[in-house]
Design a protein around this motif. Sequence first.
Motif, mmCIF file in Angstrom:
data_model
loop_
_atom_site.group_PDB
_atom_site.id
_atom_site.type_symbol
_atom_site.label_atom_id
_atom_site.label_comp_id
_atom_site.label_asym_id
_atom_site.label_seq_id
_atom_site.Cartn_x
_atom_site.Cartn_y
_atom_site.Cartn_z
ATOM 1 N N THR A 60 0.859 -1.188 0.000
ATOM 2 C CA THR A 60 0.000 0.000 0.000
ATOM 3 C C THR A 60 0.894 1.237 0.000
ATOM 4 O O THR A 60 2.037 1.186 0.456
ATOM 5 N N VAL A 77 1.075 8.910 -0.555
ATOM 6 C CA VAL A 77 2.140 9.823 -0.977
ATOM 7 C C VAL A 77 1.879 11.228 -0.444
ATOM 8 O O VAL A 77 0.863 11.838 -0.788
ATOM 9 N N ASN A 81 -2.853 -5.154 8.228
ATOM 10 C CA ASN A 81 -1.661 -4.383 7.899
ATOM 11 C C ASN A 81 -0.477 -5.091 8.550
ATOM 12 O O ASN A 81 -0.390 -5.157 9.779
ATOM 13 N N ARG A 119 2.126 4.784 16.960
ATOM 14 C CA ARG A 119 2.118 5.882 16.028
ATOM 15 C C ARG A 119 2.419 7.219 16.696
ATOM 16 O O ARG A 119 3.205 8.008 16.194
ATOM 17 N N ARG A 146 9.600 12.033 15.879
ATOM 18 C CA ARG A 146 9.790 12.573 14.531
ATOM 19 C C ARG A 146 11.269 12.852 14.339
ATOM 20 O O ARG A 146 11.897 13.484 15.158
ATOM 21 N N SER A 186 3.192 1.656 11.935
ATOM 22 C CA SER A 186 2.371 0.883 10.993
ATOM 23 C C SER A 186 2.742 1.058 9.518
ATOM 24 O O SER A 186 2.054 0.571 8.648
ATOM 25 N N GLU A 204 8.319 5.066 5.804
ATOM 26 C CA GLU A 204 8.201 6.290 5.017
ATOM 27 C C GLU A 204 9.526 6.527 4.298
ATOM 28 O O GLU A 204 10.520 6.850 4.944
HETATM 29 P P1 ADP Z 1 2.645 11.623 8.913
HETATM 30 O O1 ADP Z 1 2.266 12.843 9.658
HETATM 31 O O2 ADP Z 1 3.237 10.542 9.717
HETATM 32 O O3 ADP Z 1 3.423 11.898 7.689
HETATM 33 P P2 ADP Z 1 -0.011 11.261 7.803
HETATM 34 O O4 ADP Z 1 -1.178 10.920 8.644
HETATM 35 O O5 ADP Z 1 0.061 12.602 7.190
HETATM 36 O O6 ADP Z 1 1.266 10.912 8.601
HETATM 37 O O7 ADP Z 1 0.076 10.125 6.715
HETATM 38 C C1 ADP Z 1 0.968 10.118 5.717
HETATM 39 C C2 ADP Z 1 0.484 9.175 4.671
HETATM 40 O O8 ADP Z 1 0.675 7.819 5.106
HETATM 41 C C3 ADP Z 1 -0.997 9.281 4.317
HETATM 42 O O9 ADP Z 1 -1.110 9.273 2.931
HETATM 43 C C4 ADP Z 1 -1.561 8.022 4.924
HETATM 44 O O10 ADP Z 1 -2.724 7.590 4.273
HETATM 45 C C5 ADP Z 1 -0.409 7.074 4.703
HETATM 46 N N1 ADP Z 1 -0.539 5.802 5.408
HETATM 47 C C6 ADP Z 1 -1.085 5.539 6.608
HETATM 48 N N2 ADP Z 1 -1.120 4.211 6.833
HETATM 49 C C7 ADP Z 1 -0.560 3.602 5.747
HETATM 50 C C8 ADP Z 1 -0.338 2.248 5.331
HETATM 51 N N3 ADP Z 1 -0.673 1.238 6.107
HETATM 52 N N4 ADP Z 1 0.232 2.038 4.130
HETATM 53 C C9 ADP Z 1 0.569 3.066 3.340
HETATM 54 N N5 ADP Z 1 0.383 4.342 3.660
HETATM 55 C C10 ADP Z 1 -0.185 4.610 4.843
#
Ligand code: ADP
Length: 716
Positions: free
Chosen positions: A199, A202, A342, A439, A444, A455, A458
């Motif tokens: 999954t 972006v 997941n 989470r 950070r 989960s 990045e």
């Molecule tokens: P962050 O603040 O950690 O960057 P966000 O809530 O803005 O987190 O999410 C960043 C992206 O990660 C979003 O597009 C979200 O949908 C995606 N995301 C969350 N869970 C998953 C997953 N299991 N697989 C892929 N992407 C995910």
Amino acid sequence: MKSSTVTPVNGATVRLKPEQFGELVFHREVMRHYLSETALEAVSRWEHGEPISPELADEIANALRQWASEKGATHYTHWFHPLTGLTAEKHENFFEVHRGKVLSGFNGSELLQQEPDASSFPSGGLRSTFEARGYTAWDPTSPPFIYGKTLCIPSAYVSYDGHALDYKTPLLRSIEALNQTAKKVVSLFYKGVERVFPTLGVEQEFFLIEREAFQRRLDLRLTGRTLIGAPSPRGQQMEDHYFGSIPERILAFFEELEAEAWRLGIPLKTRHNEVAPSQYECAPIFEELNVAIDHNQLLMDLLRRTARRHGLECLLHEKPFAGINGSGKHNNWSLSTDTGINLLSVGKNPRENLRFFSILSIVLMAVYKHADLLRATIATPGNEHRLGGNEAPPAILSVFLGKAVTQAVEALEKVPELPRLTDKTPLSLLVPRLPSLLRDNTDRNRTAPFAFTGSKFEFRAVGASAHCAPAMIALNAAVAEAMDRFAEEVQLRRSQSPSREMAILSVIRDFLIESRPIRFDGNNYDPAWREEAEQRGLSVSFHVPQVLKVYLSPATQKLFGERQILSETELHARYEVRIERYVKAYGIELHTLLDLLRSAVLPAAFEYQKELTALLTTEPMQALATSIAPEKLPQQALFEKLQFHIEGIWKGIQRAESLWQYILSLSTPEEQANHVYEEVRPLMEEMRRHADAIEGLLPSEKYPLPRYADILFSVR
Ligand code: ADP
Ligand code: MG
């Protein structure tokens, strides 16, 4: 996509209406409405590579045309992803004229396959070696959609003899390879899983600037970034833009963007100001990888078009402005099962945590083994200016896990020797616990290129304008390889372990220990990290042409070859394309810079020198010159400073011209790329320093281009 039109795409509705989600998409629900059971089944089988009979293909094509026409579409196109990094389309209308009669010109065979002229897309030599013809083939795993008045059919693009000429083909192959091997590992934990898939969500960063300023900057128009420009007195020092209140005009832009995206089935969720002035970000809810990538490509086009309708220009370049943050595209990646699990989520019980640590150790091993390849996938000319500068992760690949996971991983590494364990030892004593709300606990660390963020992982080093596929193909493949090894090892150790869990634990431990060098939770900007990384044996190279060579390494060939993702020939072609595009990108930048210097900067400097000369010959100045040494006169000093930088630029221009002639005379693109990296880049930097110094000396109305402050602090 070409984007010159300023009429609303799909007739903008301005505000997001939840009920309009996906209304321009031929998704499963719509198919059910328009297709017979048999045709629906044929689509599902086609997804698994089974051919569709001509009659059923005709039925599907007819349904698609009917649906699309009802929605106002007049044309159709296979929508594909050539190696330009953009998407390509060739529109055809739905009709044919036969003996004066208008008939349907869109039937099954046109749905399944098209033959675009392949000669104008980069192929890395594949076309000349083999066949000039290229074919696009419908990818049924990504639904058709209507963009403007065109029905777009997401497609793969291959040469006459089946060589991939695009990003989608190897991407789909990598997803399948991952599915096959991941299922072996997943079967250790769950029954009834038939499919495992990656999954992706972006996060897309970009700048929005006044279109008027953009039009007046040749460098922005031709290269996407400013090649000259002195720092604005105010940059991002105040750190007041991030998450700040979104300006009215930008809000209007976002509202329209989101409404359009939703109709196209792109589930945009988040929007906010980013760190740099005039920088923003938006992110959708994650989706299956293949669809998420199609959606990101579409979103980039939508961003540009929507911006123009609001008198703005969207800059997707990784580093449009020197000295302030660049833009990235965080690729949030995870693995999911068709039963809804997941695989990177922290479990509620020891068994689930055993699954979590298995997958975690597999990803760590994958990134460790193929760090150089992952690094190469993101080594583009634009991204090189961004990596390592102002909050962007550096070009050394490492993985950040955060405190809680690191502690757990370290505990796992110390799991007692296996013979001392019995099958009575409760798993809960061995598998570290993790807070279920991990989470919120993952700290950070913006400097990490690859981070576990609760989960999901990045991959943050991907550039804002990049196609996600190269990075995701490499990640999928590397993880597939590590999955294979994991499953094999568990199998081997099963007979010597007191239980299957123990066998799994021992493999986790070995994977963690072996991949340890890739883990780094410290500050990736610290100069000491570079040294430490070298000591750990991680590759620390900033030389893009050399970094790209990993595409040709035996390890990469084995990785892609064994999984039938990319053959040796296809890999080689991709390498060629990357190298060629590197040289071309710098060729365009260098010549744009020379043009700006000759036609804008130098004339402005001469003009000011002329004024200073006139001033210096006035009577009062002459009188002053008799009492003060002439070189002490500020007016004279200013003249000379200008002269110094003018000469610097002049020398640079001459050197650049002969250097470029020399580079063109070199016989291989590789040699050309090396000279570009080693000589053209520093020369451009040097000329820029002189130009920026001149900008600092000129009265602002004499500087012929919009300046950083004009560009970055104008949209309110
Ligand atoms: P962050 O603040 O950690 O960057 P966000 O809530 O803005 O987190 O999410 C960043 C992206 O990660 C979003 O597009 C979200 O949908 C995606 N995301 C969350 N869970 C998953 C997953 N299991 N697989 C892929 N992407 C995910
Ligand atoms: Mg982010």
